[in-house]
Design a protein around this motif. Structure first.
Motif, short mmCIF file in Angstrom:
data_model
loop_
_atom_site.label_atom_id
_atom_site.label_comp_id
_atom_site.label_asym_id
_atom_site.label_seq_id
_atom_site.Cartn_x
_atom_site.Cartn_y
_atom_site.Cartn_z
N PRO A 262 44.39 35.60 37.40
CA PRO A 262 43.48 34.73 37.65
C PRO A 262 42.95 34.00 36.37
CG PRO A 262 42.46 36.38 37.86
CD PRO A 262 43.59 36.96 37.58
N TYR A 263 43.26 32.59 36.43
CA TYR A 263 42.84 31.77 35.04
C TYR A 263 41.53 30.87 35.78
CZ TYR A 263 42.63 28.23 31.82
OH TYR A 263 42.28 27.32 30.77
N ASP A 264 41.84 30.16 36.91
CA ASP A 264 40.99 29.30 37.44
C ASP A 264 40.48 30.35 38.39
OD1 ASP A 264 39.48 27.79 39.07
OD2 ASP A 264 40.83 26.05 39.11
N ASP A 265 39.35 31.25 38.25
CA ASP A 265 38.75 32.17 38.86
C ASP A 265 38.13 31.51 40.21
OD1 ASP A 265 37.27 31.73 36.30
OD2 ASP A 265 35.66 32.65 37.63
N GLU A 266 37.50 30.43 40.00
CA GLU A 266 36.99 29.79 41.17
C GLU A 266 37.68 29.49 42.37
OE1 GLU A 266 34.07 26.53 40.29
OE2 GLU A 266 33.08 28.13 38.62
N ALA A 267 38.98 28.98 41.76
CA ALA A 267 39.94 28.57 42.79
C ALA A 267 40.41 29.90 43.65
CB ALA A 267 41.14 27.78 42.09
N VAL A 268 40.61 30.82 42.91
CA VAL A 268 40.94 32.11 43.52
C VAL A 268 40.02 32.50 44.69
CG1 VAL A 268 41.54 34.55 43.21
CG2 VAL A 268 42.55 33.08 41.71
N ARG A 269 38.54 32.67 44.10
CA ARG A 269 37.62 33.05 44.89
C ARG A 269 37.44 32.29 46.22
NH1 ARG A 269 35.01 35.30 40.37
NH2 ARG A 269 34.44 33.15 39.52
N ALA A 270 37.83 31.13 46.00
CA ALA A 270 37.67 29.95 47.16
C ALA A 270 38.69 30.30 48.24
CB ALA A 270 37.63 28.56 46.62
N ALA A 271 40.06 30.57 47.62
CA ALA A 271 41.23 30.80 48.63
C ALA A 271 40.92 32.29 49.37
CB ALA A 271 42.47 30.77 47.78
N LEU B 146 38.71 40.69 48.08
CA LEU B 146 39.32 41.08 46.98
C LEU B 146 39.00 42.40 46.47
CD1 LEU B 146 41.32 39.25 45.08
CD2 LEU B 146 39.30 38.74 43.67
N THR B 147 40.13 43.12 46.14
CA THR B 147 39.81 44.55 45.53
C THR B 147 40.22 44.67 44.13
OG1 THR B 147 41.85 45.32 46.51
CG2 THR B 147 40.07 45.61 47.99
N ALA B 148 41.18 44.05 43.80
CA ALA B 148 41.66 44.19 42.30
C ALA B 148 42.29 42.82 41.71
CB ALA B 148 42.86 45.16 42.43
N GLY C 180 42.04 36.55 30.38
CA GLY C 180 40.79 36.26 29.84
C GLY C 180 39.76 36.04 31.10
N ARG C 181 39.87 36.12 32.27
CA ARG C 181 38.93 35.89 33.29
C ARG C 181 38.57 37.20 33.93
NH1 ARG C 181 35.85 32.49 32.02
NH2 ARG C 181 35.05 32.15 34.30
N ASN C 182 38.95 38.28 33.31
CA ASN C 182 38.70 39.67 34.08
C ASN C 182 37.31 40.03 34.21
OD1 ASN C 182 41.29 39.99 34.21
ND2 ASN C 182 41.59 41.71 32.47
N ALA C 183 36.40 39.72 33.10
CA ALA C 183 35.16 39.93 33.22
C ALA C 183 34.45 38.95 34.21
CB ALA C 183 34.37 39.66 31.86
N ALA C 184 35.00 37.79 34.15
CA ALA C 184 34.25 37.11 35.38
C ALA C 184 34.33 37.46 36.66
CB ALA C 184 34.70 35.28 34.96
N MET C 185 35.76 37.81 36.70
CA MET C 185 36.24 38.40 38.11
C MET C 185 35.47 39.77 38.61
SD MET C 185 38.22 36.26 39.52
CE MET C 185 39.23 37.12 40.65
N LYS C 186 35.22 40.44 37.63
CA LYS C 186 34.39 41.72 37.57
C LYS C 186 32.97 41.52 38.05
CE LYS C 186 34.92 46.37 36.17
NZ LYS C 186 35.74 46.91 37.53
N ALA C 187 32.35 40.59 37.38
CA ALA C 187 31.03 40.26 37.57
C ALA C 187 30.86 39.89 38.78
CB ALA C 187 30.56 39.15 36.56
N ASP C 188 31.60 39.03 39.48
CA ASP C 188 31.60 38.46 40.68
C ASP C 188 31.62 39.39 41.80
OD1 ASP C 188 30.96 35.68 42.20
OD2 ASP C 188 32.89 36.53 43.03
N VAL D 292 35.87 44.46 41.54
CA VAL D 292 37.16 44.41 41.58
C VAL D 292 37.57 45.40 40.67
CG1 VAL D 292 37.66 42.21 42.60
CG2 VAL D 292 37.60 42.47 40.17
N LEU D 293 38.73 46.33 40.67
CA LEU D 293 39.36 47.04 39.86
C LEU D 293 40.24 46.23 39.10
CD1 LEU D 293 39.37 50.22 40.04
CD2 LEU D 293 41.32 50.20 41.06
N ILE D 294 40.35 46.41 37.53
CA ILE D 294 41.12 45.61 36.42
C ILE D 294 42.38 46.59 36.44
CG2 ILE D 294 41.51 44.15 34.64
CD1 ILE D 294 39.42 43.07 36.47
N MET D 295 43.69 46.01 36.62
CA MET D 295 44.57 46.77 36.28
C MET D 295 45.74 45.98 35.32
SD MET D 295 45.96 48.06 40.04
CE MET D 295 44.91 48.30 41.58
N ALA D 296 46.11 46.57 34.44
CA ALA D 296 46.69 45.93 33.24
C ALA D 296 47.73 46.67 32.50
CB ALA D 296 45.72 45.32 32.36
#
Ligand SMILES: [Zn+2]
Length: 268
Positions: free
Chosen positions: A32-41, A49-51, A63-71, A74-78
């Motif tokens: 996710p780069y546009d994390d808001e668009a992902v959350r909206a979808a 969303l689990t991960a 680059g948006r992992n921290a923002a996704m996790k804060a919201d 979610v589990l971050i896999m990389a």
């Protein structure tokens, strides 16, 4: 259906793919780069969303992992090979690992080095049809550049392996929508390719909200990076790059093509 592709209109023409289980509605967001668009979808489709999975370490993918996790927690896999450059990582991924999304969707992790050395792709199936979420390794009618931590000979090996290992009907879900531009380049290096011309006119007529993905079989017909054995492409490339031996092996042609594509992009 197991993949919900989004094209949120970022300045880098990203696709964001959300993989979900139709039974449990659990979902995984890839790069996710546009994390808001992902959350909206996610919300609009009644998903949970689990991960997040990152295919590689470039900031416009991870680059948006921290923002996704804060919201949402979610589990971050990389990729394991990107540990230290991607933060935070909750689960490290290696070639052959599996990720379950809910109860019905199984993703297989494939190491796909070349665009970056840590890069991974995800192979799965929806409705009996295989798909590949390819990140910046394989694009529709193109391939990732190697100028930011990559290695072109390795990318050649990866693409050769993928083309041999994946079923022809595999749908390719890349990390960016470069199809129109890539088809212009494909037509430039292989002007007589009717499949390139036909797809270019097909997508020119598509409504803006219709997304067009290709299969691996189509890629074999239109993607110059998978067509290094083509005599027409070799002859044309030797015209454009007098240093190229048109009788060289596929790897030599690939490396000349990758370098020429980089120069073409700068001139465009
Ligand atoms: Zn990248």
């Amino acid at each position: 259906m197991a993949v919900l592709p989004l094209r949120p209109g970022t300045r880098f023409d990203h696709f964001h793919h959300i993989v979900f289980c139709p039974e449990t509605r659990e979902a995984v967001s890839v790069d996710p780069y546009d994390d808001e668009a992902v959350r909206a979808a996610v919300a609009a489709n009644g998903l949970r969303l689990t991960a997040v999975v990152n295919t590689h370490e470039h900031w416009d993918h991870a680059g948006r992992n921290a923002a996704m996790k804060a919201d949402s927690d979610v589990l971050i896999m990389a990729p394991l090979a990107a540990a230290g450059t991607i933060l935070p990582i909750d689960r490290m991924l290696c070639d052959g690992d599996e990720i379950m999304v809910g109860e019905t969707v199984r993703l297989q992790v494939l190491a796909t080095p070349g665009h970056t050395m840590a890069h991974i792709a995800l192979r799965g199936e929806e409705g009996g049809i295989p798909f590949l979420i390819s990140g910046d390794t394989l694009f529709a009618a193109g391939a990732g550049n190697c100028g930011y931590g990559g290695h072109a000979p390795t990318l050649f090996d990866t693409l050769t392996t993928l083309a041999a290992a994946l079923a022809e009907e595999t749908i390719v879900y890349p990390g960016h929508d470069y199809l129109a531009r890539n088809l212009r380049f494909a037509a430039h290096v292989e002007p007589g390719n009717d499949d390139v011309r036909a797809l270019a006119s097909e997508i020119a007529d598509l409504p803006p909200d219709r997304l067009r993905f290709t299969t691996l079989a189509e890629e074999g017909r239109i993607n110059p990076f998978l067509r290094c054995a083509s005599p027409a492409l070799r002859a044309r490339l030797a015209e454009l790059d007098p240093m190229l031996d048109p009788e060289g092996d596929d790897r030599t042609v690939f490396l000349a093509l990758r370098a020429y594509r980089d120069r073409w992009a700068e001139a465009a």
